[in-house]
Each structure stands twice: as structure tokens, then as C-alpha cells.
Design an enzyme around this catalytic site. Sequence first.
Site, short mmCIF file in Angstrom:
data_model
loop_
_atom_site.label_atom_id
_atom_site.label_comp_id
_atom_site.label_asym_id
_atom_site.label_seq_id
_atom_site.Cartn_x
_atom_site.Cartn_y
_atom_site.Cartn_z
N GLY A 45 -9.99 9.68 -5.27
CA GLY A 45 -9.56 8.55 -4.46
C GLY A 45 -9.72 8.87 -2.99
CD GLN A 50 -7.53 10.48 2.22
OE1 GLN A 50 -7.69 9.64 1.36
NE2 GLN A 50 -7.49 11.77 1.94
CB CYS A 92 -4.43 15.26 -0.32
SG CYS A 92 -4.81 13.95 0.84
CG LEU A 93 -10.69 14.28 -1.05
CD1 LEU A 93 -11.61 13.07 -1.01
CD2 LEU A 93 -11.45 15.51 -1.51
CG HIS A 134 -2.56 10.73 -3.51
ND1 HIS A 134 -2.16 12.05 -3.51
CD2 HIS A 134 -3.47 10.62 -2.51
CE1 HIS A 134 -2.80 12.69 -2.55
NE2 HIS A 134 -3.60 11.85 -1.92
CD GLU A 135 -6.20 7.88 -2.69
OE1 GLU A 135 -6.30 7.72 -1.45
OE2 GLU A 135 -6.36 8.98 -3.23
CG HIS A 138 -3.65 8.66 1.77
ND1 HIS A 138 -3.48 9.64 2.73
CD2 HIS A 138 -4.14 9.30 0.68
CE1 HIS A 138 -3.86 10.82 2.24
NE2 HIS A 138 -4.26 10.65 0.99
CO CO Z 1 -4.94 12.02 -0.34
#
Ligand code: CO
Length: 173
Positions: A45, A50, A92-93, A134-135, A138
Site C-alpha cells: 500500500g 508518502q 511501512c515504506l 494502515h493507509e 496515513h
Molecule cells: Co505506511
Amino acid sequence: MIRPIRLLGDPILRRSTDPVERFDEDLASFLDDLVDTMYHAEGVGLAAPQVGDSRRATVIDVSEERDGSLVLELVNPRILRSEGTIPSEEGCLSIPGLTETIERAAEVEVEYQDRHGERNVVAGTELLSRALQHEIDHLNGILFIDYLGPLKRRLVVREWRRSMAEQGIQVAD
Ligand code: CO
């Protein structure tokens, strides 16, 4: 187009996003960029903040194919219902290399709009449920490390910064 991914310490990750009102070409090409960047980074995701954008939009793909055929593009997503709790490992990226076990709802139902503005509902369990939560976090400036206790969080963030520095990657405080 693949966009650079913002890392923990970048203030945009802590800002809440703005609802999308125009479902135009610009949104479509932005969503394409999000999808390309997510696949390139091998994430399940990716949310707009991000890549440095404050639109309320995120993409998710928990499929095996990962070829765009089953990608979920969620614009203005909202959790309608959640059920149960389950602990699971998460990463997380924007905090590469860090994984921690946190608790989240086991099942969620999410309402969202697609790139054309059409309303849809998606229900998820397991990895999809986790990715949705999670997304959407964000989009509200929340990161998964926020669910750790304050001491634990400080410790893992300090270790993460050290490992980034060792790799020559600069992160803001
Ligand atoms: Co993340």
C-alpha cells in the site's frame, strides 16, 4: 512515474490530507504514479502523503499478481465498521527496515470513491484489513509506530535513525 518516498521525519507524513473534490485527469495521473511507486517499492500500500502530496487518496494491492489488475484505488476512504482485534507484524515504506507487532481491528468495512468519483464499499480481513487501516491512518497523519508505547517507540525510532545513517540516508528529526 515513480516518485520518491518520503521518510519518517518529513512533516508531510504528519499532516492530515484534504478531501478530493475533482475527479479529473490530474487525479488519474496522480493515482497512476502512486500505483507505479508502490509496485516499484514492493509495498502492499502507499498513501499520498508518502509521495509528498496532501490529497486524500491511497492505493493498495495485496494480490499475488501485482500487475494492476486487482489494485484498489481509494479516494476519500472512510471506515464504516470495524470488528475484533488482532496483533500482527507491520512495516511501512516510509520507515524502511522497521517492523513491529501492533494490534488492529481484525475486520473493517471501508467506503471510498474510485478515480471517477463512483462510490464503493470494500470489506477486508487479514492483510487487506490491516492495509486499509494502515493507509487510512496515513491520510490522517498517523504512522504505525504511534501504536507502540512511548518508550518503545523512542527506542525503535532511535535505532532506525542509526541504521539509516549507517546506510548514508539522511532523515530529518
Ligand atoms: Co505506511
